[in-house]
Design a protein around this motif. Sequence first.
Motif, short mmCIF file in Angstrom:
data_model
loop_
_atom_site.label_atom_id
_atom_site.label_comp_id
_atom_site.label_asym_id
_atom_site.label_seq_id
_atom_site.Cartn_x
_atom_site.Cartn_y
_atom_site.Cartn_z
N GLU A 167 34.54 43.72 26.71
CA GLU A 167 34.90 42.68 25.76
C GLU A 167 34.07 41.42 25.99
O GLU A 167 33.92 40.94 27.10
CB GLU A 167 36.39 42.35 25.87
N HIS A 168 33.52 40.89 24.90
CA HIS A 168 32.69 39.70 24.96
C HIS A 168 32.66 39.06 23.59
O HIS A 168 33.07 39.66 22.60
CB HIS A 168 31.27 40.05 25.43
N ARG A 169 32.15 37.85 23.53
CA ARG A 169 32.04 37.16 22.25
C ARG A 169 30.88 36.18 22.31
O ARG A 169 30.79 35.39 23.26
CB ARG A 169 33.33 36.41 21.92
N CYS A 170 30.02 36.22 21.33
CA CYS A 170 28.92 35.27 21.23
C CYS A 170 29.44 34.06 20.46
O CYS A 170 29.20 33.91 19.26
CB CYS A 170 27.73 35.92 20.54
N SER A 171 30.12 33.18 21.16
CA SER A 171 30.88 32.10 20.53
C SER A 171 30.04 30.88 20.22
O SER A 171 30.39 30.08 19.35
CB SER A 171 32.04 31.69 21.44
N VAL A 191 32.43 36.46 28.39
CA VAL A 191 32.55 37.88 28.72
C VAL A 191 33.75 38.08 29.64
O VAL A 191 34.11 37.19 30.42
CB VAL A 191 31.25 38.39 29.38
N ASP A 192 34.35 39.24 29.54
CA ASP A 192 35.42 39.63 30.46
C ASP A 192 34.75 40.06 31.76
O ASP A 192 34.27 41.19 31.87
CB ASP A 192 36.23 40.76 29.84
N SER A 193 34.71 39.16 32.73
CA SER A 193 33.98 39.45 33.97
C SER A 193 34.60 40.63 34.73
O SER A 193 33.88 41.44 35.33
CB SER A 193 33.93 38.22 34.87
N HIS A 194 35.93 40.74 34.71
CA HIS A 194 36.57 41.85 35.41
C HIS A 194 36.23 43.18 34.72
O HIS A 194 35.91 44.18 35.39
CB HIS A 194 38.08 41.65 35.47
N GLY A 195 36.30 43.18 33.39
CA GLY A 195 35.93 44.39 32.66
C GLY A 195 34.48 44.78 32.90
O GLY A 195 34.14 45.97 33.02
N LEU A 196 33.60 43.78 33.00
CA LEU A 196 32.19 44.05 33.29
C LEU A 196 32.04 44.70 34.65
O LEU A 196 31.32 45.70 34.80
CB LEU A 196 31.40 42.74 33.22
N MET A 197 32.72 44.15 35.66
CA MET A 197 32.59 44.72 37.00
C MET A 197 33.15 46.13 37.08
O MET A 197 32.58 47.00 37.75
CB MET A 197 33.26 43.80 38.02
N ARG A 200 20.01 38.95 27.52
CA ARG A 200 19.71 40.05 26.59
C ARG A 200 20.28 41.36 27.10
O ARG A 200 20.94 42.11 26.36
CB ARG A 200 18.20 40.17 26.41
N LEU A 201 20.05 41.65 28.39
CA LEU A 201 20.54 42.90 28.97
C LEU A 201 22.07 42.95 28.98
O LEU A 201 22.67 44.01 28.73
CB LEU A 201 20.01 43.06 30.39
N LEU A 202 22.70 41.81 29.25
CA LEU A 202 24.16 41.78 29.36
C LEU A 202 24.82 42.04 28.02
O LEU A 202 25.78 42.82 27.92
CB LEU A 202 24.62 40.44 29.94
N TYR A 203 24.33 41.40 26.97
CA TYR A 203 24.90 41.64 25.64
C TYR A 203 24.72 43.10 25.23
O TYR A 203 25.64 43.71 24.65
CB TYR A 203 24.26 40.72 24.61
N GLU A 204 23.56 43.66 25.52
CA GLU A 204 23.32 45.07 25.19
C GLU A 204 24.28 45.97 25.97
O GLU A 204 24.86 46.92 25.41
CB GLU A 204 21.87 45.45 25.50
N TYR A 205 24.44 45.67 27.26
CA TYR A 205 25.31 46.49 28.11
C TYR A 205 26.75 46.42 27.64
O TYR A 205 27.44 47.45 27.54
CB TYR A 205 25.20 46.02 29.57
N CYS A 206 27.23 45.22 27.36
CA CYS A 206 28.61 45.07 26.92
C CYS A 206 28.87 45.81 25.61
O CYS A 206 29.92 46.45 25.44
CB CYS A 206 28.95 43.59 26.76
N ALA A 207 27.92 45.75 24.69
CA ALA A 207 28.09 46.44 23.41
C ALA A 207 28.14 47.95 23.61
O ALA A 207 28.94 48.65 22.98
CB ALA A 207 26.96 46.05 22.47
#
Length: 366
Positions: free
Chosen positions: A83-87, A146-152, A71-78
């Motif tokens: 970049e992420h996708r709920c595939s 999720v783009d792990s590098h973009g997240l970091m 939940r926290l990760l999707y909120e943070y990415c948005a």
Amino acid sequence: MERVDCVVVGAGVVGLAVARALALSGREVVILESERAVGTGTSSRNSEVVHAGIYYRPGSEKARLCVEGKRLLYEYCALHGVEHRCSGKLIVAADSSQVAELEAIHQNATACGVDDLQWLDKSSVAQIEPALNAHAALLSPSTGIVDSHGLMLALQGDAEDAGAMIAFDARVVRGAVANDGLELEVMTDGQPMLLRAKTVVNSAGLFAADVAAGIEGLLPEHVPPRYFAKGSYFTCTSRVPFSHLVYPVPEPGGLGLHLTLDLAGQARFGPNVEWIEAIDYAVDPRGSEAFYSAVRRYWPGLPENALQPGYAGIRPKIVGRGEPAADFRIDGTSTHGVQGLVNLFGIESPGLTASLAIAARVVALV
């Protein structure tokens, strides 16, 4: 001797999330990273999947932190443009012999608080993924990538904006418990440096047990053994006819040779499980034979010569081959008695998904 408030050892996704959370809480934070960039280890060598929390023991740290972390990760990415996708993901019973195991996975997920799984029969699977061989499947609509590098990079930027500093090529070689915190000897640019910190968070991933074992005053019984479980991936050179991630039922030590799609649409299969003694990221091309056999159980149409060696990652295990899977260990003062020290052990999958929830737990401990 330099004095600092907080030291976070390790700039993987969990270490960066912890450093960000501590800095945002008003603490002075220094991150020590032994490599020359963030996330060069486990954090950048995985499936980049946002897990739903399906497989873990109900009530475990992995289950709780994965569900909350998703939940926290999707909120943070948005909010941060990561970049992420709920595939969505399908967990596949390739034949009737695996249906009971699939039912057990469904029950376990429900007990973990995962309430959005959908049971699909053979005809329902064929409607959404016609090329998939499945007697039945579970659909997890909230699993994603999720783009792990973009997240970091986003976490690093947040931490630095809040005042945290990061030192690369900074390796902790030993430590000692002091009256007002911990002393760390750090090698940086080939020169030793002494730091005294009120709080130390050991988020060194594959080497967390080594860092902890080097702290004089931490009793040996509070340092778990260290094991490495390597997972190799093969990429697919042909187009795959799938829009969902596809997972077989799990295997000992991992989740089986699953199919994931990156954000550019590139398909990859893996990881397998290979227990090793030392860090080794080479992918043996001869391993493709086992991949073809496993993948064709759920995708019979996998073409010949479609797989090529991709990359490998290593899971930081704290139990050995054949032992029951271990839970995350977030060891604070109440566990080991050392004031100001938090050790993070066995932070393998779903560590990326759970990273923000783990960070919140660490902040609460210190």
